[in-house]
Design a protein around this motif. Structure first.
Motif, short mmCIF file in Angstrom:
data_model
loop_
_atom_site.label_atom_id
_atom_site.label_comp_id
_atom_site.label_asym_id
_atom_site.label_seq_id
_atom_site.Cartn_x
_atom_site.Cartn_y
_atom_site.Cartn_z
N TYR A 35 -68.73 101.16 72.55
CA TYR A 35 -67.30 101.48 72.66
C TYR A 35 -67.04 102.24 73.96
CZ TYR A 35 -67.67 100.83 67.55
OH TYR A 35 -67.94 100.37 66.29
N VAL A 36 -67.89 103.22 74.26
CA VAL A 36 -67.74 104.00 75.49
C VAL A 36 -67.86 103.10 76.71
CG1 VAL A 36 -68.84 105.77 76.94
CG2 VAL A 36 -68.50 106.19 74.50
N ARG A 37 -68.85 102.20 76.68
CA ARG A 37 -69.06 101.29 77.82
C ARG A 37 -67.86 100.37 78.02
NH1 ARG A 37 -72.07 103.23 79.61
NH2 ARG A 37 -73.71 103.19 78.11
N ILE A 38 -67.29 99.86 76.92
CA ILE A 38 -66.12 98.98 77.02
C ILE A 38 -64.94 99.75 77.62
CG2 ILE A 38 -64.38 97.75 75.65
CD1 ILE A 38 -66.74 97.02 73.72
N LEU A 39 -64.69 100.94 77.12
CA LEU A 39 -63.58 101.75 77.64
C LEU A 39 -63.79 102.12 79.10
CD1 LEU A 39 -63.09 104.07 74.55
CD2 LEU A 39 -61.42 102.43 75.42
N GLU A 40 -65.02 102.46 79.44
CA GLU A 40 -65.35 102.85 80.82
C GLU A 40 -65.22 101.66 81.77
OE1 GLU A 40 -68.51 105.98 82.28
OE2 GLU A 40 -69.48 104.09 81.75
N ASP A 41 -65.73 100.50 81.36
CA ASP A 41 -65.65 99.30 82.21
C ASP A 41 -64.20 98.87 82.46
OD1 ASP A 41 -68.37 99.17 82.54
OD2 ASP A 41 -68.68 97.49 81.18
N LEU A 44 -62.64 101.60 84.92
CA LEU A 44 -63.12 101.55 86.30
C LEU A 44 -62.86 100.21 87.00
CD1 LEU A 44 -66.54 103.37 85.85
CD2 LEU A 44 -64.42 104.33 86.77
N PHE A 45 -63.02 99.11 86.25
CA PHE A 45 -63.01 97.78 86.89
C PHE A 45 -62.01 96.80 86.29
CE2 PHE A 45 -67.44 99.40 86.74
CZ PHE A 45 -67.58 99.74 88.08
N LYS A 46 -61.33 97.21 85.22
CA LYS A 46 -60.44 96.32 84.46
C LYS A 46 -61.21 95.15 83.83
CE LYS A 46 -56.60 98.52 85.25
NZ LYS A 46 -56.79 99.88 84.81
N TYR A 47 -62.50 95.37 83.56
CA TYR A 47 -63.31 94.37 82.84
C TYR A 47 -62.92 94.39 81.37
CZ TYR A 47 -66.63 94.26 86.79
OH TYR A 47 -67.21 94.13 88.01
N ILE A 48 -62.84 93.21 80.78
CA ILE A 48 -62.58 93.09 79.34
C ILE A 48 -63.92 92.86 78.66
CG2 ILE A 48 -61.42 91.75 77.56
CD1 ILE A 48 -59.32 91.04 79.72
N GLY A 49 -64.20 93.68 77.66
CA GLY A 49 -65.49 93.61 76.97
C GLY A 49 -65.56 92.52 75.93
N ILE A 50 -66.78 92.18 75.57
CA ILE A 50 -67.05 91.25 74.48
C ILE A 50 -67.89 92.01 73.46
CG2 ILE A 50 -68.20 89.10 73.79
CD1 ILE A 50 -65.85 88.59 75.62
N TYR A 51 -67.45 92.02 72.22
CA TYR A 51 -68.17 92.71 71.15
C TYR A 51 -68.65 91.66 70.16
CZ TYR A 51 -69.17 96.37 67.71
OH TYR A 51 -69.78 97.23 66.82
N ASN A 96 -56.82 93.11 66.17
CA ASN A 96 -56.66 91.94 65.32
C ASN A 96 -57.97 91.17 65.34
OD1 ASN A 96 -56.69 90.14 67.62
ND2 ASN A 96 -54.55 90.70 67.98
N ARG A 97 -58.04 90.02 64.70
CA ARG A 97 -59.31 89.26 64.62
C ARG A 97 -59.79 88.79 66.00
NH1 ARG A 97 -62.27 90.10 60.38
NH2 ARG A 97 -63.10 88.03 60.16
N THR A 98 -58.91 88.74 66.98
CA THR A 98 -59.27 88.30 68.32
C THR A 98 -59.93 89.42 69.12
OG1 THR A 98 -57.43 86.76 68.32
CG2 THR A 98 -58.36 87.31 70.46
N GLY A 99 -59.40 90.63 68.97
CA GLY A 99 -59.91 91.76 69.72
C GLY A 99 -59.00 92.96 69.62
N VAL A 100 -59.06 93.82 70.62
CA VAL A 100 -58.24 95.03 70.64
C VAL A 100 -57.44 95.06 71.94
CG1 VAL A 100 -58.23 97.55 70.64
CG2 VAL A 100 -59.89 96.31 69.22
N LYS A 101 -56.13 95.32 71.81
CA LYS A 101 -55.26 95.48 72.97
C LYS A 101 -55.01 96.96 73.17
CE LYS A 101 -52.24 91.62 73.81
NZ LYS A 101 -50.88 91.12 73.76
N VAL A 102 -54.82 97.34 74.42
CA VAL A 102 -54.42 98.71 74.74
C VAL A 102 -53.05 98.66 75.38
CG1 VAL A 102 -55.59 98.68 77.00
CG2 VAL A 102 -55.09 100.87 75.89
N LYS A 103 -52.18 99.58 74.97
CA LYS A 103 -50.87 99.70 75.58
C LYS A 103 -50.74 101.13 76.10
CE LYS A 103 -45.97 98.97 75.07
NZ LYS A 103 -44.88 98.53 74.22
N PHE A 114 -62.70 91.58 73.36
CA PHE A 114 -62.60 90.42 72.49
C PHE A 114 -63.77 90.44 71.52
CE2 PHE A 114 -60.25 88.63 76.18
CZ PHE A 114 -59.06 88.37 75.53
N PHE A 115 -63.54 89.96 70.30
CA PHE A 115 -64.59 89.88 69.29
C PHE A 115 -65.14 88.46 69.24
CE2 PHE A 115 -61.74 93.12 67.04
CZ PHE A 115 -62.41 94.19 67.61
#
Length: 127
Positions: A35-41, A44-51, A96-103, A114-115
């Motif tokens: 979770y930390v790595r996804i938030l950090e990426d 810093l880089f606007k990378y979207i994580g895959i879980y 949601n079942r697809t992933g998590v959005k941040v606003k 994305f999951f």
């Protein structure tokens, strides 16, 4: 016994391996580190994580709706986590079942993770 630190893969990731595999006991912080790595990426880089999880049932509504909560609630003095908390201050996470959005408070919105369920991975189309 209360631990003040969680597992971190930083030392493993520095080796720049093609694959990184971590095996350890339950509840030692592997998921929190993801979770930390996804938030950090994203920060810093606007990378979207895959879980990834093995089975669809591993992604329960509770996990989806509270995906990043531990990062924001654990007691820590880890500078990386404190920086993440400051960056995402006021942001709203929606899962949601697809992933998590941040606003963000400024209205900017994006998927942050994305999951993927490995048991159905072969049915997904490449994009």
């Amino acid at each position: 016994m209360k631990f003040k630190t969680y597992f971190t893969a930083r030392h493993i990731l520095k080796r720049k391996g093609l694959f990184n595999l971590v095996l350890s006991d339950r509840s030692d912080g592997k998921s929190v580190d993801c979770y930390v790595r996804i938030l950090e990426d994203y920060m810093l880089f606007k990378y979207i994580g895959i879980y990834c999880r093995r089975f669809k049932d591993d992604l329960t509504p509770t996990i989806i709706n509270n995906f990043f909560n531990k990062v924001f609630t654990i007691e820590t003095d880890d500078p990386a986590i404190l920086t993440i908390r400051e960056y995402y201050k006021g942001a709203v996470f929606t899962g949601n079942r697809t992933g998590v959005k941040v606003k963000f408070p400024n209205g900017e919105s994006d998927y942050i993770v994305f999951f993927i369920v490995l048991s159905i991975g072969s049915r997904l189309k490449s994009t």
